[in-house]
Structure formats: C-alpha cells, structure tokens
Design a protein around this motif. Structure first.
Motif, PDB file in Angstrom:
ATOM      1  N   VAL A 647      44.351  38.875  41.039  1.00 18.42           N
ATOM      2  CA  VAL A 647      43.901  39.773  42.107  1.00 18.42           C
ATOM      3  C   VAL A 647      42.699  40.590  41.629  1.00 18.42           C
ATOM      4  CG1 VAL A 647      44.533  41.745  43.539  1.00 18.42           C
ATOM      5  CG2 VAL A 647      46.161  39.873  43.215  1.00 18.42           C
ATOM      6  N   PHE A 648      42.769  41.097  40.410  1.00 20.13           N
ATOM      7  CA  PHE A 648      41.662  41.870  39.847  1.00 20.13           C
ATOM      8  C   PHE A 648      40.383  41.030  39.832  1.00 20.13           C
ATOM      9  CE2 PHE A 648      39.054  43.023  36.181  1.00 20.13           C
ATOM     10  CZ  PHE A 648      38.914  44.398  36.334  1.00 20.13           C
ATOM     11  N   ASP A 649      40.489  39.816  39.340  1.00 18.80           N
ATOM     12  CA  ASP A 649      39.299  38.959  39.247  1.00 18.80           C
ATOM     13  C   ASP A 649      38.706  38.685  40.620  1.00 18.80           C
ATOM     14  OD1 ASP A 649      39.700  38.863  36.526  1.00 18.80           O
ATOM     15  OD2 ASP A 649      40.644  36.884  36.527  1.00 18.80           O
ATOM     16  N   ARG A 650      39.545  38.457  41.602  1.00 14.91           N
ATOM     17  CA  ARG A 650      39.036  38.182  42.952  1.00 14.91           C
ATOM     18  C   ARG A 650      38.326  39.407  43.537  1.00 14.91           C
ATOM     19  NH1 ARG A 650      41.277  33.505  45.434  1.00 14.91           N
ATOM     20  NH2 ARG A 650      42.769  32.440  44.049  1.00 14.91           N
ATOM     21  N   ILE A 651      38.895  40.597  43.307  1.00 12.17           N
ATOM     22  CA  ILE A 651      38.255  41.813  43.820  1.00 12.17           C
ATOM     23  C   ILE A 651      36.908  42.027  43.127  1.00 12.17           C
ATOM     24  CG2 ILE A 651      38.424  44.337  43.937  1.00 12.17           C
ATOM     25  CD1 ILE A 651      41.455  43.987  44.271  1.00 12.17           C
TER      26      ILE A 651
END
Length: 815
Positions: A647-651
């Motif tokens: 999720v962090f990487d996508r954001i």
C-alpha cells in the motif's frame, strides 16, 4: 531481632530507605496509622546511606520542581518535629556554564523558577567567583544561583522520617526480608516474610535496586537497573570556606559540595557502568564497589581545572556505590497497572534525597484518596511498556542514563542507546528516504526527512535546529498539497462484546452510540472531571469499537479501560497496536491522490468527515478513516501489517504527480500546534478538565446515563472556570518556545506554556498554555489583557486567542 510480625496491616511498605520512610511518615500524617515498614537489613542500607545529600529545588518541569521544593521545606522543619537532627542547611547552589547554549538552558530554568516562586539569580563569571572563591572562572560565561537549595545528611533525615512515622503509629521492622507478594484475583493482598505472613490492603514497593526483582515475582513491570556512581572526598582544605553553595560544573560532569572542611566531588559521567546485571548479591548492604580509577580520571582532571587547589590536596575517600536508573531518567510512582493496590516508588536516578519528601507525600495521598493528587504523568509507572523490563535493554540504556543528568537537555534530544526496539514494517522504506528517527515508547519514528546529500541527524540547539527548513517544507506540503505520515505507533485497542457500547458510553465523555462507520473524538475523564485520555473511538459494528490514542499512553489507556470495566461486563479488550500499520495521507490533494487508487467514493458527500469504512486499495482491504491531527482534509489508513508495504509503495508511486512529500513527526507537531490541537501529557492531563482545555464540545451532557466525570463538569460549568487553555502567537519570529515558560498578563505571571513550535504557515512561533485567574476566566478577560511569554529571561510580546490561528472554522478539514 523480633521473632514475629503482625498478621495484618492496612499498608505494608517494602524497603527502608529514604523513600520508604517518607511514604510511611506521610501516611501517618493522613491518619493512616496501621502501617508496617519492612527492611531486609537496616534502614538506609541500600542506596540512601551513601547518597551525597543534595537537595536542589529546580527540576525539569514545574510539577517536579514543586515536589522538590516540598522536600526541602519538609527537611527544614523535620528536626523540630521529631527532635532528630537532619543536617539540613540551605547553602544554596551555583550552576555554571562554559558555553552560550548551556547558559541559555540555565536561563530557561531561571525563568521557570519564577513560576515556582523560587528566588534565582542569573550571574556572570565575576559574581560566580564571588559565590565560589576557589573556582577557576576563566571559561565561565554565566550561571544561576538558587539560594534556597540545600544539603542534608541522608542517614539522619531518613531516621527523622522513620521516627516521625513511628510517632504517628507506624511500625518498622528491620532484618525482615520480604520473600513474596501475595495476590488474589488481580489484587495485592499481603506479603510473605521469613517471620510470617502479613495480610494487607495495600503494598508499596520502595525496594530501590531490588524493586524490579520484587515486582517480577507477581508480574509487575518496574524497569530499572543499577549503575556505579562515584564521588571522592578530599583531605581537609584550610582555604575552604565552612559553607559554600553546591557547585555544579555541568559541562564537565562534576558537582562540588563542602563537607566539614573537606570537598566532596561527585560525577555524572556520560559513559556510566551498569552494575548488578547478574543479580544483586544476597549479602549486599552497606557495601562499596571497587573503584575504577581509569574510568574516574578524566573527571578528576576536570575537577582540578575547575578548582586548582585540588592539585595540592589529597583524596581521603574514593567511593563507588550503586544507584538505580530508569530508561527515561524519571522515577516510577503510582499504582501498578498489572496488580491492584500494589504501589511503586522506586528508580530515583540519583535524585532520591531531593525527591523523597514530595514523592512520599503524593504517593500517600494517592493511596488515601484512590487517585493521584496532581498531574504526575512525568513519573507515572503506567508510562512503561512490557519490553522495558527486559534486562538487556535496561543494561544498555543505563550506560547512557546516568550521564544525561548533567548532559545538555536539548529540545528534541533523542536517546542514543537501546534503540531500534520497535520498528514499523515501513521502517526500511523510510530509512531509504533519508529519515532521521526519534524514539517514543520504543518506536522508531521518522521525525524529519533530510534532503538527498544531507546527513539525516540532529545537530541540537536551543534555537532553530538543522532540520528546521526541512521540516518546514514538510509542513507546507501538507498545507498546500499532500503529505504522507507513518503513524503506525498509534495505540489501537479493539473493544468487542454485547456490553461494549454501554461500557464505552459510560467511560467516554462523548456519545459513541453512533452508526457503524462513524468516528467520535472524545475524552476519558475521572470523577473530578480531569482528562485521563484523549482519543478517538470508531464504531466498527454494533458490538465492536476501535479505540485509537497516542503511542506513549498504550499502558495507561489499557489500564484505565480495564479498571473501569465491571467484572460482569460481556466485553473483550484486545491490544491491536502491532497488528496494523497506519498511514496518514493529509493535505488538500489527499482526496484526489487516494481517489486514483480506489473505486470508493471519496467525495465530501460520499465520505464525509468523521467517516470510517473499509476500502480496496491495491491488493489490500484498508480501513480508511477521515480524521486528522494536522488540520487538513485527509485520511488515516489502517492496514493489516503484512499488506502495508505494498500500500505504501502504491501511494508513493501515485503521489508523484501531486508532489507527495514524506513527512515526519516534527512537522506533525508543528501542524497540530498551528491548528490548536491538544496533546495528551503536555496540553491535557488528569488535572485539566474539558472546560478548561477548551474541549467541552467533545462531551455530550445529554447522554441518558451520563458519563464518568459528568457531575463534576456540570458543577464546574455552573461555577465557571478559573483557568483556561489559550493559544499564543509570538510577534518576534526569532522566539523559540517549547513548554514550561511563564505567561504574563499585564505584567504579572498568570500561567505557563504547555507546547510550542514554529507555525510555518502562519509564519510565527505558536505556543499553547493555561492562564489562571482566581476570580474566573471569561473570553472578555482573556481578550482584554496584554500578554508576554518569557524565554530564557527575555519577555516576548504575544497575541492571545481562544481559537486556532489556522482555519478556526474547520473549513479545510471538512472540505
């Protein structure tokens, strides 16, 4: 030796040092006479007997200073009361600085002394030499002189307290070792000694270095570890005045105290030596440890440079004795969260003599009243977490703790030892982004991000530190575009069961009986209306709620919830802190950024402020909560830990077109202060009510069954408040406010600051603090005054407001 002990007592105190005797003395003063004190050997035999006997009054905070002042006042009158000499003398103290940053620290203390009512003189090198003629003052840039500080004979003052306790009815048994603590149904019920069992209503652990071991016998966590502590005593010095102020050469880690024509020199070295890691020997009593002269040599050399006459003076005593230190250099006080009616007063970090009077008094009142008599969060044992009782952690931290007493007390200073205990699952990603981490409750948290090519480290100062501009950029990104915070350290408690809504609605001041998917901001209050917790409650289902609060209060909040849950309540409480990462996506572009990653309707109509629901984001199901601690449109995303990296990487990837910026906790702090959001432990405590803190909007007085503290608030509402939280904007942009600074109204001190930080959007330092007026506080009274805040003996003009300087109407938050 007595062959028997009584079979019962109301209070049993374990430990006959100055702390235990003070608790016994003060209990009898409150009319609690059925008190037994048990000492395994002889009174004072652990640490008290070899203490230096310093009784300073000025501590790091106002509350701790007032407790130290009480100790000095008590010791001064104790001889007349008990006819037992204490050796107390108000010889004063002189603390000197060898550089301007230290001088600033001392002057900040001098300003706080005004809050406490202590006389305090800021001195130059010439005046310092007059006060201490044998001192070499060539490198002294200034200092402070506190004439009411004193010295005492530790053994004598302990015997006086013991005698006073006996006069009040307490019974003291020496040579009586406590073998076990008895407990039943989560409550302490007595002690087991080699002379028999004693049933008791309350147990008080004042066992000093032995307190941790004794606590572990019943699962009570008391993090402390002994360290070697050195002092030397010279031969007689003919030129030494009979009585000089205690001299603190803080920058060289030494203090100097006159002692019957000799000089006692003590050290607080930064490379301390832990002791007793393998256990304290059974026989240890009035024992000394072997001195390490190589370890001591640099500090003796510094002492000779400060007092040249020492070069021609022999040493009569080289003493090394153990004292216990806690992980944060603050002592442990209060009722243990693991065991009801089990109280602790231990881990005094070389300040036991100066603290004993005040600590004994408030702990006795705590037992008598059933609650702390004042805000004691600085030293409340509930600040500790289970991992802090770990022996290896304590050993490593103790190497640093002793020296920090005389080290610079920089704002935002971070511990250097026993780090990387608790890491967010995103820690490595933040480190790769050049984060500089700070530590809170063991959590490694990104405090700021250094630009590429810059070293992510602190360079401390009392002014604007090296990270000021970097944090300002993070702050402005949140105000103007979008920022991303890792807030995984939040405390997260899941409350489930058929009675969950009834229980929480009784504990919460606000009404949490809302529809599933709603977030409620609320306080937990005590019966006096004081704030015990400041948090949010999210209703997940009809019978499940998520309680979210800050990292430092994890133990405290869980304890408050459990102690207010009736045994018959059909409720299960689970600490979910480690199971979920939290990402805060905050700023005017946060909606557009998140909308690019999910099909969920994030419009203001489809996802209004105060809403929480699960959404799909990448491959994860994420709980998105539209709430903020920075005063902007934004969402907190609660993510199962194992899904958080994706999720962090996508954001981060989706955020590039929006100029997404990683942000740290210094920016979060400046943002929340600019918006006027309170912080538990600084701006709100158990001593402050919602009416005083400006938080009455988070209390629902119309709830059918009320809430804990409701009656007290209604009385206060009718009578009016005499103190009030106010926000202040400095007119001078160079001012640097933090906390504990005097607030002046029309030239008179009316309060003190609780928080301060530069508000980058409004372009000024913003402070928060309480002002007081015995005749009552009104909006008109506040607005009709002219205000100044004093920092390091300089007064700065400030503008006072009851509402936030940024977005007071919440238009940004609710847009």
């Amino acid at each position: 030796m007595s062959q028997t002990v009584p079979s019962s007592a109301r209070v049993v105190i374990v430990g006959g040092g100055v702390i235990g005797c003070s608790v016994a003395y003060h209990l009898t003063k409150l009319g609690i006479r059925d008190v037994i004190l048990l000492e395994r050997n002889s009174l004072t035999c652990g640490t008290t007997w070899h203490a230096a006997g310093l009784v300073p009054t000025l501590r790091a905070t106002y509350r701790m200073s007032m407790l130290a002042r009480y100790s000095a006042d008590l010791y001064e009158r104790l001889r007349d009361e008990t006819q037992q000499d204490t050796g107390f003398v108000r010889n004063g103290s002189l603390s000197v600085a060898t550089h301007q940053e230290r001088f600033t620290e001392l002057k900040r203390g001098a300003s706080m002394a005004k809050l406490c009512g202590f006389p305090c003189e800021v001195v130059d090198s010439q005046r310092a030499s007059e006060l201490w003629p044998l001192m070499n003052a060539d490198d002294i840039v200034g200092g402070i002189y506190l004439p009411l500080d004193g010295i005492v004979n530790p053994v004598d003052v302990t015997q006086a307290l013991a005698k006073g306790a006996r006069m009040g009815g307490a019974r003291i048994y020496e040579n009586t070792k406590v073998l076990e603590i008895k407990a039943k149904h989560g409550t302490a019920t007595g002690v087991v000694t080699q002379l028999g069992d004693i049933e008791a209503e309350y147990i008080v652990n004042c066992a000093g270095m032995w307190a941790r071991h004794l606590g572990r016998k019943t699962g009570v966590n008391i993090p402390l570890h002994a360290a070697e502590h050195y002092y030397v005593v010279t031969e007689a010095m003919p030129d030494l005045a009979t009585q000089l102020p205690t001299l603190r050469d803080l920058d060289n880690c030494n203090y100097f105290k006159t002692d019957a024509g000799k000089l006692l020199i003590g050290t607080f070295e930064p490379n301390a030596k832990p002791w007793g890691h393998e256990g304290i020997p059974e026989h240890f009593s009035f024992d000394e440890l072997p001195p390490d002269l190589d370890h001591l040599e640099p500090y003796l050399e510094a002492a000779i440079r400060r007092v040249p006459a020492l070069a021609k003076t022999g040493l009569q005593v080289i003493f090394n004795g153990p004292e216990s230190f806690t992980p944060d250099d603050r002592y442990h006080l209060g009722e243990a969260p693991e065991l009801r009616n089990y109280f602790v007063a231990a881990g005094f970090n070389s300040v036991g003599i100066q603290s004993a009077g005040g600590a004994g008094k408030v702990l006795a009142e705590w037992i008598s009243k059933g609650h702390a008599p004042m805000d004691l969060w600085d030293v409340d044992i509930r600040r500790n977490l289970p991992f802090q009782g770990n022996a290896t952690y304590l050993y490593d931290r103790t190497t640093e703790g002793l020296g920090l007493l005389y080290a610079m007390h920089w704002p935002f200073r971070q511990f250097e030892t026993a780090r990387n205990v608790r890491k967010s699952i995103l820690h490595d990603r933040l480190a790769a982004a050049n984060a500089c981490f700070g530590e809170v409750a063991g959590w490694e948290r990104a405090n700021f991000f250094a630009p590429e090519g810059e070293k992510a480290e602190y360079r401390y100062s009392w002014g604007k530190q090296n990270w000021f501009d970097w944090s300002a950029a993070e702050h402005m990104a949140v105000r103007e575009k979008v920022g991303l915070f890792d807030q995984s350290s939040f405390t997260k408690l899941l409350v489930q069961g058929r009675d969950a809504v009834t229980l929480l609605n009784r504990i919460c001041s606000n009404n949490i009986d809302v529809s599933p998917g709603r977030i409620v901001y609320t306080q937990w209050l005590n019966e006096r209306g004081g704030i015990e917790a400041d948090l949010t409650v999210t209703r997940l289902t009809q019978e499940a709620f998520l309680v979210v609060s800050g990292a430092p209060t994890q133990t405290r909040d869980l304890d408050w919830l459990q102690r207010n849950t009736p045994e018959e309540a059909r409720v299960v409480v689970t600490d979910m802190t480690s199971s979920m990462a939290v990402l805060g996506v905050m700023g005017p572009a946060s909606r557009e950024l998140l909308q690019s990653l999910t099909d969920e309707d994030l419009t203001n109509e489809g996802f209004p402020f105060g809403t929480s629901r699960e959404i799909e984001l990448g491959y994860a199901r994420v709980r998105a909560s539209r709430i903020t601690y920075v005063g902007e449109l934004g969402w907190e995303l609660y993510i199962p830990t194992e899904f958080a990296p994706d999720v962090f990487d996508r954001i981060m990837a989706a955020g590039k077109p929006f100029d997404l910026k990683l942000c740290g906790y210094h920016a979060l702090n400046s943002l929340r202060i600019e918006k006027g959001y309170r912080h538990y432990g600084h701006d709100v405590t158990e001593e402050d009510t919602p009416l005083e803190a400006g938080l009455s909007f988070a209390s629902d007085f119309d709830k059918p069954d009320g809430f804990i503290g409701c009656e007290a608030l209604l009385r206060q509402k009718e009578e009016g408040v005499t103190k009030r939280m106010v926000l202040f904007r400095f007119l001078d942009p160079k001012a640097t406010s933090f906390h504990e600074e005097p607030i002046y109204r029309n030239g008179s001190i009316v309060g003190r600051t609780t928080s301060g930080m530069f508000g980058h959007y409004v372009g000024a330092n913003i402070a928060m603090g309480y002002v007081e007026n015995p005749a009552g506080i009104t909006k008109q009274w506040i607005e009709s005054g002219e205000y100044e805040i004093e920092i390091a003996m300089h007064r700065y003009k400030v503008e006072a407001r009851l509402r936030a300087f940024y977005d007071p109407d919440m238009q940004r938050v609710k847009s």
